[in-house]
Design an enzyme around this catalytic site. Structure first.
Site, short mmCIF file in Angstrom:
data_model
loop_
_atom_site.label_atom_id
_atom_site.label_comp_id
_atom_site.label_asym_id
_atom_site.label_seq_id
_atom_site.Cartn_x
_atom_site.Cartn_y
_atom_site.Cartn_z
N ILE B 91 10.92 6.67 -3.45
CA ILE B 91 10.21 7.49 -2.47
C ILE B 91 9.15 6.30 -1.90
CG2 ILE B 91 9.48 8.71 -1.09
CD1 ILE B 91 10.45 11.06 -3.12
N CYS B 92 9.71 5.90 -0.37
CA CYS B 92 8.34 4.49 0.68
C CYS B 92 8.07 6.24 1.27
CB CYS B 92 9.80 3.45 1.10
SG CYS B 92 8.42 3.08 2.10
N LEU B 93 7.32 6.14 0.84
CA LEU B 93 5.98 7.07 2.18
C LEU B 93 4.71 7.09 1.63
CD1 LEU B 93 6.04 9.68 4.26
CD2 LEU B 93 5.67 10.86 1.62
#
Lengths: 368, 153
Positions: B91-93
Site C-alpha cells: 500500500i502506498c500511503l
C-alpha cells in the site's frame, strides 16, 4: 568613514608632538611612502629617530576590542551582501553557500581596508596599526595580501582538503583514530596559540603570527594610560591561566587513559581467553559509569493520583505507551508524554507526535 | 503493560461494543500467533466499486513500534486499487512511511486511513498505473468495471 578618520588622526598628531611612526631609517621612510599615503606628513617634523620613540606594541584587550568591532561591522556588511545575493540568486543559494559568502565578505572587507593600506574600522576604533614583528617597520603589502588570503581561505580550504583526505582514508583501515587525532592537533594548536596570546598579547590570529603582523598603538601612551593598559592585560593573563588549566585537566586524564590502555592491552589478551561474555559485561558497566542506576532515580508515576494532581485524569495517559505517564515531560508545544517515550521518539524525528511542532531533545522539560 | 497489549484491549473492546467510526469499516481484527502480527477484515466503503466486498489486511508491527510505522499489506492478487500494488498487496500511503508516521497513531487509525484510501484513491502516486490512468481520465464506467472484474471473480 575615511574623512573622519583622517580628521581624528590629524587631531591626535597635534596633541602628540612625539608621535612617530615605526620607520627607524630613511630607507624605511622611502618604503613607507609607497606603503601608506599618510606617512610623509607625519614624519616631516621628525628629523631624528630614536628607538625610545617607537610606537608601543598593542596589548591584548585592545586587540580583542578591535576584533570585536570588526566582527560587528563584518556582520552588518554580510547582512547587506546576503540581501543582494538573495535578490540575485534566491534564498536557496544563500542557504547552500553560507561559508563561501562569509569568506567573500571577509575578503571584501579586508581588501578594502588592510590591503589598500587603510585601517579596518575596528583598528581605527582603538587606534592600532600593523607593524612587523620587531616593531620597527610597517608591514609590506605582500605580507598583508598573504595574510588576508590565508586568513580568509585557509581554514575553508584546509577543512575541505582534510575532508577529502579522510574520505580516502576511510577506504583504508583505522580511519577513526586518525581523523580524531587531526582534529585534536588543530584544536590543541589553537589552544596553545590562544594561551600565548593571553599571556603575551601579540598575535590574536594564528596567521598573523605566521606572517609577523603585529599591532602597535598609534599614539604616544602616557603613564596613566600605560598603567591602565597594564592592569587590563593582566586580567587577560587570568584568562590564559584558565585555558592552561583547562587543557591540563583535559589532557592529563586522556594521557593517563592512553597509558592505561597500553598497559591494559597485555592483561586484556589474557582475560580474553577466560571468557568473552564476562569482558563484555565489564565494558558495558564502564561505559555507563556516571549515569545513575534506574533504581536510584525517583520516578514520578501518574498512576498515583497524588502525584502532580493538577493534571486532570483524562490527560494522565501517555499517547505513546498508552499507560499512565512516568516522568511526564513536555516539548515546547506543551503536549505531555512519558520522558522515556518522547525522548525515544525524538531520536527518530525531532517533532511532537501530536502537533508536529519542532521539538529538539534538549528542549524537552520534565515536569516536577 | 506493553503498548501492543493495550491496543489489543482497546481493539477488542471497540469491536465488541461497536463504535460509530470503526464498526462500519471493520468486520474483524485479531492478532495472529503473537501481538506483532495482526489480520483485519475490512468492508468496502459504500459508494465505491468496493462496496459489498470484504478485504483482508495483514499488519505486522516492527520491534520499534510505535516509533516506527506498522507494515500493512492487502492480500496479494486481491486488491485492484490505484495505490495498491496488485501483485504484492503493498500500500502506498504517506502515514505508513517513516517520514510521516506519528507514534500518536495506533492500529485502528491505520485501518481507518486505509478505509479512507479505498474511498479516495490518489491517482498522482499510483502503484497500479492502469487504474490510476482510468481515474485520471475520469472514466467511472471503466473504473467500476475493472475493479468489479477483479473482485467479483
Amino acid at each position: 568613514m575615511h574623512k573622519s578618520s583622517s580628521i581624528i588622526k590629524a587631531a591626535v598628531e597635534r596633541n602628540n608632538p612625539y608621535r612617530i611612526y615605526p620607520e627607524s631609517s630613511l630607507t624605511g621612510f622611502a618604503l613607507s611612502t609607497m606603503e601608506d599615503g599618510q606617512k610623509p606628513q607625519q614624519l616631516k617634523d621628525k628629523s631624528t629617530v630614536d628607538s625610545a620613540l617607537l610606537l608601543p606594541f598593542a596589548d591584548a584587550p585592545s586587540i580583542v576590542q578591535a576584533h570585536q568591532k570588526d566582527d560587528q561591522i563584518e556582520s552588518t556588511l554580510s547582512g547587506k551582501i546576503e540581501e543582494v545575493v538573495k535578490s540575485l540568486k534566491g534564498q536557496l543559494y544563500l542557504n547552500e553557500h553560507p561559508k563561501e559568502i562569509s569568506i567573500a565578505v571577509k575578503l571584501l572587507y579586508l581588501s578594502l581596508t588592510t590591503l589598500v593600506g587603510n585601517r579596518t574600522l575596528g583598528e581605527e576604533y582603538v587606534d592600532l596599526i600593523y607593524i612587523n614583528n620587531r616593531g620597527n617597520r610597517l608591514v609590506q603589502r605582500y605580507k598583508k595580501l598573504l595574510f588576508i588570503l590565508t586568513y580568509t581561505l585557509g581554514p575553508y580550504l584546509g577543512s575541505k582538503i582534510l575532508k577529502r583526505w579522510s574520505k580516502s582514508q576511510e577506504e583504508s583501515e583505522d580511519h577513526d583514530e586518525k581523523k580524531m587525532s587531526w582534529k585534536d592537533i588543530t584544536n590543541t594548536l589553537l589552544n596553545v596559540h590562544m594561551m600565548i596570546f593571553y599571556f603575551k598579547g601579540a598575535y590574536y590570529d594564528i596567521f598573523k603570527r605566521v606572517f609577523g603582523l603585529r599591532y602597535a598603538i598609534g599614539h604616544k601612551v602616557e603613564d596613566e594610560e600605560s598603567k591602565f593598559r597594564q592592569t587590563s592585560s593582566n586580567s587577560y593573563k587570568i584568562l590564559g591561566y584558565f585555558l592552561l588549566f583547562q587543557s591540563v585537566f583535559k589532557g592529563v586524564p586522556a594521557i593517563l587513559q592512553q597509558l592505561k590502555s597500553l598497559l591494559g592491552q597485555t592483561s586484556k589478551s589474557l582475560s580474553n581467553l577466560e571468557s568473552e561474555k564476562h569482558l563484555k559485561g565489564g565494558r558495558d558497566q564502564s561505559e555507563i559509569k556516571g549515569v545513575p542506576n534506574d533504581s536510584q532515580i525517583s520516578h514520578i508515576n501518574l498512576e498515583d493520583p497524588s502525584q502532580l494532581p493538577f493534571i486532570p485524569s483524562a490527560s494522565r495517559n501517555c499517547i505513546l505507551c498508552l499507560n499512565e505517564m512516568t516522568d511526564p515531560s513536555c516539548p515546547p508545544c506543551g503536549h505531555l508524554f512519558c520522558w522515556a517515550c518522547i525522548m525515544n521518539w525524538c531520536k527518530e524525528r525531532e517533532e511532537c507526535p501530536l502537533c508536529r511542532q519542532r521539538c529538539l531533545r534538549q528542549q524537552i522539560l520534565p515536569l516536577r | 503493560m506493553s503498548r501492543a497489549a493495550k491496543e489489543y484491549k482497546t481493539i477488542t473492546k471497540v469491536l465488541k461494543e461497536g463504535d460509530e467510526v470503526y464498526s462500519q469499516l471493520i468486520v474483524g481484527m485479531e492478532p495472529k500467533e503473537d501481538l506483532t502480527r495482526w489480520e483485519a477484515l475490512i468492508r468496502g466503503p459504500s459508494g465505491t466499486p468496493y462496496e459489498g466486498c470484504n478485504f483482508r489486511l495483514h499488519l505486522s508491527l516492527p520491534q520499534e513500534y510505535p516509533m516506527s510505522p506498522p507494515y500493512v499489506k492487502f492480500e496479494p492478487y486481491a486488491m485492484p486499487h490505484a495505490n495498491v500494488d496488485f501483485r504484492t498487496g503493498e500500500i502506498c500511503l504517506d502515514i505508513l512511511t517513516k517520514q510521516h508516521w506519528s507514534p500518536a497513531w495506533d492500529l485502528l487509525h491505520v485501518v481507518q486511513a486505509i478505509g479512507q484510501l479505498l474511498d479516495e484513491p490518489v491517482s498522482s502516486s499510483p502503484l497500479n498505473v492502469d487504474i490510476a490512468n482510468i481515474l485520471k481520465a475520469n472514466d467511472m464506467n471503466a473504473y467500476y468495471g475493472l475493479v468489479h472484474y477483479y473482485i467479483k471473480s
